[in-house]
Design a protein around this motif. Structure first.
Motif, mmCIF file in Angstrom:
data_model
loop_
_atom_site.group_PDB
_atom_site.id
_atom_site.type_symbol
_atom_site.label_atom_id
_atom_site.label_comp_id
_atom_site.label_asym_id
_atom_site.label_seq_id
_atom_site.Cartn_x
_atom_site.Cartn_y
_atom_site.Cartn_z
ATOM 1 N N ALA A 185 33.888 33.489 30.969
ATOM 2 C CA ALA A 185 34.019 34.788 29.813
ATOM 3 C C ALA A 185 35.431 34.736 29.496
ATOM 4 O O ALA A 185 35.712 35.219 28.567
ATOM 5 C CB ALA A 185 33.594 36.190 30.620
ATOM 6 N N LEU A 186 36.593 34.524 30.476
ATOM 7 C CA LEU A 186 37.882 34.515 29.894
ATOM 8 C C LEU A 186 38.098 33.666 28.984
ATOM 9 O O LEU A 186 38.962 33.817 28.091
ATOM 10 C CB LEU A 186 38.938 34.390 31.294
ATOM 11 C CG LEU A 186 38.779 35.238 32.383
ATOM 12 C CD1 LEU A 186 39.457 34.834 33.518
ATOM 13 C CD2 LEU A 186 39.176 36.645 31.994
ATOM 14 N N TYR A 187 37.692 32.404 29.103
ATOM 15 C CA TYR A 187 37.717 31.482 28.047
ATOM 16 C C TYR A 187 37.003 31.700 26.422
ATOM 17 O O TYR A 187 37.478 31.474 25.658
ATOM 18 C CB TYR A 187 37.226 30.123 28.495
ATOM 19 C CG TYR A 187 38.393 29.287 29.641
ATOM 20 C CD1 TYR A 187 39.251 28.787 29.111
ATOM 21 C CD2 TYR A 187 37.802 29.383 30.780
ATOM 22 C CE1 TYR A 187 40.399 27.960 29.978
ATOM 23 C CE2 TYR A 187 38.733 28.745 31.973
ATOM 24 C CZ TYR A 187 39.850 28.263 31.476
ATOM 25 O OH TYR A 187 40.902 27.966 32.331
ATOM 26 N N ALA B 280 45.715 34.317 25.675
ATOM 27 C CA ALA B 280 45.509 33.897 27.210
ATOM 28 C C ALA B 280 46.347 34.805 27.973
ATOM 29 O O ALA B 280 45.981 35.755 28.950
ATOM 30 C CB ALA B 280 45.315 32.627 27.684
ATOM 31 N N THR B 281 47.608 34.906 27.741
ATOM 32 C CA THR B 281 48.810 35.415 28.515
ATOM 33 C C THR B 281 48.629 36.905 28.347
ATOM 34 O O THR B 281 48.981 37.661 29.146
ATOM 35 C CB THR B 281 50.138 35.088 28.120
ATOM 36 O OG1 THR B 281 50.278 33.521 28.202
ATOM 37 C CG2 THR B 281 51.247 35.487 28.976
ATOM 38 N N ALA C 255 47.731 29.449 31.546
ATOM 39 C CA ALA C 255 48.119 30.923 31.496
ATOM 40 C C ALA C 255 46.756 31.757 31.865
ATOM 41 O O ALA C 255 47.140 33.032 32.493
ATOM 42 C CB ALA C 255 47.932 31.078 29.779
ATOM 43 N N LEU C 256 45.729 31.146 32.021
ATOM 44 C CA LEU C 256 44.557 31.921 32.879
ATOM 45 C C LEU C 256 44.661 31.705 34.348
ATOM 46 O O LEU C 256 43.922 32.539 34.999
ATOM 47 C CB LEU C 256 43.038 31.604 32.472
ATOM 48 C CG LEU C 256 42.986 32.026 30.973
ATOM 49 C CD1 LEU C 256 41.508 31.526 30.503
ATOM 50 C CD2 LEU C 256 43.039 33.453 30.751
ATOM 51 N N VAL D 255 41.321 25.991 40.789
ATOM 52 C CA VAL D 255 41.603 27.433 40.985
ATOM 53 C C VAL D 255 41.654 28.032 42.237
ATOM 54 O O VAL D 255 42.506 28.479 42.825
ATOM 55 C CB VAL D 255 40.660 28.518 40.006
ATOM 56 C CG1 VAL D 255 41.290 29.954 40.025
ATOM 57 C CG2 VAL D 255 40.875 27.875 38.423
ATOM 58 N N PHE D 256 40.508 27.516 43.142
ATOM 59 C CA PHE D 256 40.216 27.942 44.541
ATOM 60 C C PHE D 256 40.016 26.684 45.398
ATOM 61 O O PHE D 256 39.010 26.566 45.981
ATOM 62 C CB PHE D 256 39.283 29.015 44.836
ATOM 63 C CG PHE D 256 39.423 30.216 43.752
ATOM 64 C CD1 PHE D 256 40.710 31.064 44.126
ATOM 65 C CD2 PHE D 256 38.505 30.576 42.584
ATOM 66 C CE1 PHE D 256 40.977 32.168 43.426
ATOM 67 C CE2 PHE D 256 38.834 31.798 42.219
ATOM 68 C CZ PHE D 256 39.989 32.375 42.311
#
Ligand code: DC
Length: 227
Positions: free
Chosen positions: A36-38, A62-63, A111-112, A136-137
């Motif tokens: 969803a962020l992308y 994005a920032t 940036a995300l 990411v994780f």
């Protein structure tokens, strides 16, 4: 907090979204829908009239992304971008395709990163995406890579779009899914691939609940949870 993270990665239409949502609800954990962020960055870029290939412009979007994830009156999702309701556009196939293009830009991914990691500040997170377990994780306590045949994924996507009253065409979707897989897997930054320590689940022919049960039983083995 990394020990209480479940990373669920996989290609478009593998059922990750629905399965992640249900697993998070059953455990009472938070959900990160990184796709969803992308998608929001792509929509934000389009709203500002950016050229689709403008990497620094999209990284700037994005920032400064002003996104809110809410629950609507019927218990479904409501997503606000810069205060405007974009729920419908967010899930459209055209937005997914635009998101796949901006997601290949290293500056956008960078940036995300912090925003995504901030979701893990409190214990208990189900993170849904393409690079949750790899980038990411990387220390997530459970990593699942969910896949299904391309035909089945196209069929699921078709049904999902129809249910939401959005336009859909099965042959076109099959083509787009293959193209999106290619772009998401071939990019140089954070390509779509299972982490070395991921459990691969092929959900072709499985119901959503069967896969949810499988993930929850893995979670029971890895974490002190009682779903
Ligand atoms: O899961 P989705 O369809 O909402 O994702 C939209 C696009 O965003 C997808 O084509 C690839 C990209 N994406 C990504 O590159 N990394 C993520 N962690 C999540 C999504």
């Amino acid at each position: 907090m990394s020990d209480t993270i479940i990373a669920i990665d996989g290609p478009s239409g593998s059922g990750k979204g629905t399965i992640s949502r249900r697993v998070a609800a059953r455990l009472g954990w938070r959900l990160l829908d990184s796709g969803a962020l992308y998608r929001l960055v792509a929509l934000g870029g389009a709203a500002r009239g950016l050229d689709p290939s403008d990497e620094s412009g999209h990284a700037q979007v994005a920032t400064t992304l002003d996104a809110r994830f809410e629950v609507n009156e019927r218990g479904g999702e409501r997503v606000l971008l810069d205060g405007a309701d974009v729920t419908r556009e967010l899930r459209a196939e055209t937005t997914g395709n635009m998101a796949s293009v901006v997601a290949a830009m290293p500056a956008v991914r960078a940036a995300l990163l912090g925003r995504q990691r901030a979701y893990a500040e409190a214990a208990g997170l189900v993170a849904d995406g393409r690079d949750m377990g790899t980038v990411v994780f990387p220390d997530a306590g459970l990593k699942v890579f969910l896949t299904a045949s391309a035909d089945e994924r196209a069929r699921r996507r078709y049904n999902q779009l129809k249910e939401k009253g959005l336009p859909a065409n099965l042959a076109g979707l099959s083509q787009e899914i293959l193209e999106r897989d290619r772009r998401d897997s071939a990019r140089s930054v954070a390509p779509l691939r299972p982490a070395a320590d991921a459990v691969v689940i092929d959900s072709t022919g499985c119901t959503i609940e069967e896969v949810v049960a499988q993930v929850l039983s893995l979670a029971r083995l890895r974490f002190p949870v009682n779903p």
